[in-house]
Scaffold this motif. Structure first.
Motif, PDB file in Angstrom:
ATOM      1  N   LEU A   1       0.831  -1.214   0.000  1.00 19.57           N
ATOM      2  CA  LEU A   1       0.000   0.000   0.000  1.00 19.57           C
ATOM      3  C   LEU A   1       0.862   1.259   0.000  1.00 19.57           C
ATOM      4  CD1 LEU A   1      -2.731  -1.125   2.569  1.00 19.57           C
ATOM      5  CD2 LEU A   1      -3.072  -0.753   0.120  1.00 19.57           C
ATOM      6  N   GLN A   2       1.956   1.225   0.750  1.00 20.20           N
ATOM      7  CA  GLN A   2       2.882   2.367   0.795  1.00 20.20           C
ATOM      8  C   GLN A   2       3.533   2.578  -0.563  1.00 20.20           C
ATOM      9  OE1 GLN A   2       3.401   4.483   3.254  1.00 20.20           O
ATOM     10  NE2 GLN A   2       2.417   3.450   4.965  1.00 20.20           N
ATOM     11  N   GLU A   3       4.051   1.495  -1.140  1.00 21.60           N
ATOM     12  CA  GLU A   3       4.776   1.598  -2.405  1.00 21.60           C
ATOM     13  C   GLU A   3       3.871   2.019  -3.557  1.00 21.60           C
ATOM     14  OE1 GLU A   3       6.767  -2.120  -2.930  1.00 21.60           O
ATOM     15  OE2 GLU A   3       8.181  -1.708  -1.316  1.00 21.60           O
ATOM     16  N   ARG A   4       2.615   1.673  -3.496  1.00 24.29           N
ATOM     17  CA  ARG A   4       1.674   2.040  -4.548  1.00 24.29           C
ATOM     18  C   ARG A   4       1.101   3.443  -4.352  1.00 24.29           C
ATOM     19  NH1 ARG A   4       0.372  -1.353  -8.960  1.00 24.29           N
ATOM     20  NH2 ARG A   4       1.630  -3.177  -8.626  1.00 24.29           N
TER      21      ARG A   4
ATOM     22  N   ALA B   1      -5.102   8.178   3.925  1.00 25.51           N
ATOM     23  CA  ALA B   1      -4.602   8.581   5.240  1.00 25.51           C
ATOM     24  C   ALA B   1      -5.659   9.265   6.108  1.00 25.51           C
ATOM     25  CB  ALA B   1      -3.385   9.488   5.077  1.00 25.51           C
ATOM     26  N   GLU B   2      -6.482  10.091   5.528  1.00 27.56           N
ATOM     27  CA  GLU B   2      -7.472  10.828   6.321  1.00 27.56           C
ATOM     28  C   GLU B   2      -8.709   9.995   6.640  1.00 27.56           C
ATOM     29  OE1 GLU B   2      -8.391  14.627   4.638  1.00 27.56           O
ATOM     30  OE2 GLU B   2      -6.273  15.093   4.305  1.00 27.56           O
ATOM     31  N   GLU B   3      -8.952   8.950   5.858  1.00 27.29           N
ATOM     32  CA  GLU B   3     -10.191   8.177   6.018  1.00 27.29           C
ATOM     33  C   GLU B   3     -10.020   6.876   6.794  1.00 27.29           C
ATOM     34  OE1 GLU B   3     -11.736   7.586   2.095  1.00 27.29           O
ATOM     35  OE2 GLU B   3     -11.304   9.660   1.564  1.00 27.29           O
ATOM     36  N   GLN B   4      -8.846   6.249   6.653  1.00 29.24           N
ATOM     37  CA  GLN B   4      -8.648   4.937   7.261  1.00 29.24           C
ATOM     38  C   GLN B   4      -7.158   4.725   7.516  1.00 29.24           C
ATOM     39  OE1 GLN B   4     -10.182   1.766   4.833  1.00 29.24           O
ATOM     40  NE2 GLN B   4      -9.923   0.229   6.402  1.00 29.24           N
ATOM     41  N   SER B   5      -6.853   3.930   8.520  1.00 33.15           N
ATOM     42  CA  SER B   5      -5.444   3.633   8.791  1.00 33.15           C
ATOM     43  C   SER B   5      -4.934   2.608   7.776  1.00 33.15           C
ATOM     44  CB  SER B   5      -5.272   3.081  10.209  1.00 33.15           C
ATOM     45  OG  SER B   5      -5.814   1.772  10.301  1.00 33.15           O
ATOM     46  N   VAL B   6      -3.652   2.688   7.485  1.00 32.87           N
ATOM     47  CA  VAL B   6      -3.026   1.747   6.553  1.00 32.87           C
ATOM     48  C   VAL B   6      -3.108   0.336   7.112  1.00 32.87           C
ATOM     49  CG1 VAL B   6      -0.877   1.118   5.389  1.00 32.87           C
ATOM     50  CG2 VAL B   6      -1.510   3.518   5.614  1.00 32.87           C
ATOM     51  N   SER B   7      -2.848   0.201   8.411  1.00 29.82           N
ATOM     52  CA  SER B   7      -2.886  -1.136   9.016  1.00 29.82           C
ATOM     53  C   SER B   7      -4.303  -1.710   8.990  1.00 29.82           C
ATOM     54  CB  SER B   7      -2.346  -1.105  10.444  1.00 29.82           C
ATOM     55  OG  SER B   7      -3.131  -0.250  11.249  1.00 29.82           O
ATOM     56  N   GLY B   8      -5.313  -0.864   9.152  1.00 29.48           N
ATOM     57  CA  GLY B   8      -6.699  -1.328   9.095  1.00 29.48           C
ATOM     58  C   GLY B   8      -7.070  -1.815   7.704  1.00 29.48           C
ATOM     59  N   LEU B   9      -6.678  -1.049   6.691  1.00 27.95           N
ATOM     60  CA  LEU B   9      -6.965  -1.465   5.322  1.00 27.95           C
ATOM     61  C   LEU B   9      -6.200  -2.746   4.981  1.00 27.95           C
ATOM     62  CD1 LEU B   9      -8.309  -1.054   2.602  1.00 27.95           C
ATOM     63  CD2 LEU B   9      -6.398   0.464   1.974  1.00 27.95           C
ATOM     64  N   ALA B  10      -4.945  -2.818   5.419  1.00 28.42           N
ATOM     65  CA  ALA B  10      -4.138  -4.022   5.163  1.00 28.42           C
ATOM     66  C   ALA B  10      -4.787  -5.245   5.797  1.00 28.42           C
ATOM     67  CB  ALA B  10      -2.721  -3.837   5.685  1.00 28.42           C
ATOM     68  N   TYR B  11      -5.332  -5.085   6.996  1.00 34.36           N
ATOM     69  CA  TYR B  11      -5.999  -6.195   7.673  1.00 34.36           C
ATOM     70  C   TYR B  11      -7.227  -6.655   6.894  1.00 34.36           C
ATOM     71  CZ  TYR B  11      -8.587  -8.933  11.034  1.00 34.36           C
ATOM     72  OH  TYR B  11      -9.284  -9.940  11.637  1.00 34.36           O
TER      73      TYR B  11
END
Length: 152
Positions: free
Chosen positions: A73-76, A83-93
């Motif tokens: 997700l970071q690399e893409r 960032a403002e709507e959802q955490s990266v870790s939450g989306l990854a999960y």
């Protein structure tokens, strides 16, 4: 290593580079670790191009590690967009959970990428290049053998 093995190794290294470049342009390219996993193995009797099997997809079952998905997700650049709507870790999960439930199929499998590079014409080029050396060696061996017979 014989001349033929060296020629085949060089040809397979070129093929490896072309497959990796094609992968980098594909929608499946994530972290690039698949391209880095490509390896040419040479023995006296064969040359093999190997790569990690995960580009063939993933069956439903065990959940993949979320850290790898976070990195993707970071690399893409997706992490910045959400960032403002959802955490990266939450989306990854959530993505990992969906992959565990439904599996994952790439846009192009590794074998399909290889098939785009390994056309019949390209295979013939490799055979011709290695074959020229084999024919030269075989011809020399026959001539040497005939010279030995003639000398008797």
């Amino acid at each position: 290593m014989t001349d033929v093995a060296q020629i085949l190794q060089a040809e397979f290294e070129k093929l490896k580079g072309e497959i990796a470049a094609l992968y980098a342009k594909s929608a499946s390219a994530g972290t690039g670790s698949w391209a880095q996993s490509l390896e040419v193995q040479v023995t006296e009797g064969s040359v093999t191009l190997l790569g990690s099997g995960y580009l063939e997809g993933r069956k439903p079952g065990k959940q993949p590690p979320t850290k790898a998905i976070e990195q993707w997700l970071q690399e893409r650049g997706i992490a910045d967009l959400i960032a403002e709507e959802q955490s990266v870790s939450g989306l990854a999960y959530v993505i990992a959970r969906k992959i565990a439930r439904e599996g994952w199929k790439p846009d192009k499998k590794g074998t399909e990428l290889a098939a785009e590079v390994l056309t019949p014409q390209r295979i013939q080029q490799v055979i011709d290049r290695a074959g020229d050396t084999l024919i030269s060696r075989f011809t020399k061996d026959i001539i040497d053998f005939l010279k030995q017979i003639a000398a008797k």
